[in-house]
Scaffold this motif. Sequence first.
Motif, PDB file in Angstrom:
ATOM      1  N   ILE A  71       0.841  -1.183   0.000  1.00 50.93           N
ATOM      2  CA  ILE A  71       0.000   0.000   0.000  1.00 50.93           C
ATOM      3  C   ILE A  71       0.890   1.253   0.000  1.00 50.93           C
ATOM      4  CG2 ILE A  71      -1.924  -1.108   1.169  1.00 50.93           C
ATOM      5  CD1 ILE A  71      -0.948   0.190   3.751  1.00 50.93           C
ATOM      6  N   THR A  72       0.270   2.353  -0.343  1.00 58.10           N
ATOM      7  CA  THR A  72       1.017   3.616  -0.448  1.00 58.10           C
ATOM      8  C   THR A  72       1.806   3.932   0.825  1.00 58.10           C
ATOM      9  OG1 THR A  72      -0.703   4.438  -1.913  1.00 58.10           O
ATOM     10  CG2 THR A  72       0.800   6.052  -0.997  1.00 58.10           C
ATOM     11  N   ASP A  73       1.187   3.714   1.976  1.00 56.96           N
ATOM     12  CA  ASP A  73       1.855   4.051   3.232  1.00 56.96           C
ATOM     13  C   ASP A  73       3.121   3.246   3.463  1.00 56.96           C
ATOM     14  OD1 ASP A  73      -0.960   5.083   3.590  1.00 56.96           O
ATOM     15  OD2 ASP A  73       0.048   5.851   5.381  1.00 56.96           O
ATOM     16  N   GLU A  74       3.102   1.993   3.027  1.00 58.87           N
ATOM     17  CA  GLU A  74       4.301   1.177   3.183  1.00 58.87           C
ATOM     18  C   GLU A  74       5.417   1.716   2.292  1.00 58.87           C
ATOM     19  OE1 GLU A  74       2.356  -3.153   4.294  1.00 58.87           O
ATOM     20  OE2 GLU A  74       2.322  -2.484   2.203  1.00 58.87           O
ATOM     21  N   VAL A  75       5.041   2.067   1.073  1.00 59.68           N
ATOM     22  CA  VAL A  75       6.026   2.628   0.151  1.00 59.68           C
ATOM     23  C   VAL A  75       6.617   3.904   0.730  1.00 59.68           C
ATOM     24  CG1 VAL A  75       6.316   3.704  -2.112  1.00 59.68           C
ATOM     25  CG2 VAL A  75       4.943   1.629  -1.888  1.00 59.68           C
TER      26      VAL A  75
END
Lengths: 177, 177
Positions: free
Chosen positions: A48-52
């Motif tokens: 997900i975006t937050d992990e990236v």
Amino acid sequence: MKTKQTIVWDTVQEEFIQKWRELGTAWGIPPAMAAIHGLLLSQQHPLITDEVMSTLSLSRGSAHTQLQALVDWGLVYPVRTLGTRQRRYVAEKDAWQMMACIARQRKKRELDPLLELEGWKESQSAGLSDSAPAQALDKTLDGILTQARAVNGVFDRLISEDERWWEQWLIRGLRRN
Amino acid sequence: MKTKQTIVWDTVQEEFIQKWRELGTAWGIPPAMAAIHGLLLSQQHPLITDEVMSTLSLSRGSAHTQLQALVDWGLVYPVRTLGTRQRRYVAEKDAWQMMACIARQRKKRELDPLLELEGWKESQSAGLSDSAPAQALDKTLDGILTQARAVNGVFDRLISEDERWWEQWLIRGLRRN
DNA sequence: CAGTACTTTCATTTTAAATTGAAAATATGT
DNA sequence: ACATATTTTCAATTTAAAATGAAAGTACTG
């Protein structure tokens, strides 16, 4: 909703991403875009975006924009998890597919504008510049456009046809004689 | 010494240079470099630095640096007029030669660093990362490197062999079947 | 060995590209 | 329709690349 940690992270991957980012720079690709691509290439599961963002210390805006670009290029697929709005991203891992995506972009960016010179050239010869220098430029341009069309043919094929064609072409072409 | 005016200048050329500059941007080439190349392509006779500067309204520093770069790439030849220190510059006009020059640079900048990943990859497998994710990355990398080697082969040939090979290759490759 | 004509260098400025972060928009479940 | 989780946008900032211009260097000429 608490997000399950899906990232696998170790030194090898970190180094790989760094190398991929540098490579990206040489290829004229924004560092954040290359880094994200590197990260996703090194991950088997969608992120997900937050992990990236947190893994690469990027802002949300940048992560979003570059993720979008990667999806537009076809190098990354968005995956919608059912029952939530949340979007995850996985990289295409097949090297041939990757190359086709990159070829597509490069053709659009570098080759198509060059081929447009053809139209311009014709619109110019309508205007009566038949001086010797103008004709010399015209001839040079012809040569350039012929080359460009040839290269374009390769790219068109590379983009639209299947992997087998490319392999065959390489084998045939690279064999001496 | 008063310099004879060697520039031929008209609207067609001015437009061409502008287009060439824009094209250059898409190719990741500094605007001044592309503009100078465009100018020299449009001229049959060698120009001196001052003519380049004033025609394109560039600073001496920039004109010099970019002229140098063009010479380094092999796209432009320096011509020494006898009996003076003065240097003039002419562009290579043959499209195939131009392409070979560009291919050489691109290989150096974009392909060679990619191929260096091979060495890195091997130095890594010495370190004992035989986890499933590390192995997956390894496999992906293999694919990428295989493609890279194939493309590299094409470039090597393009750069070192003569025009005939390239033409033959294109004809053979692009013919269906 | 000046004097000059031209070339080269490089610290500074400019310009263009990428990144940030916070606000606005949109979708989803209750 | 409401509340909230997620995505999207964008003016402002940062960063990296290129251009400037003036000073320093170098080769040719008398």
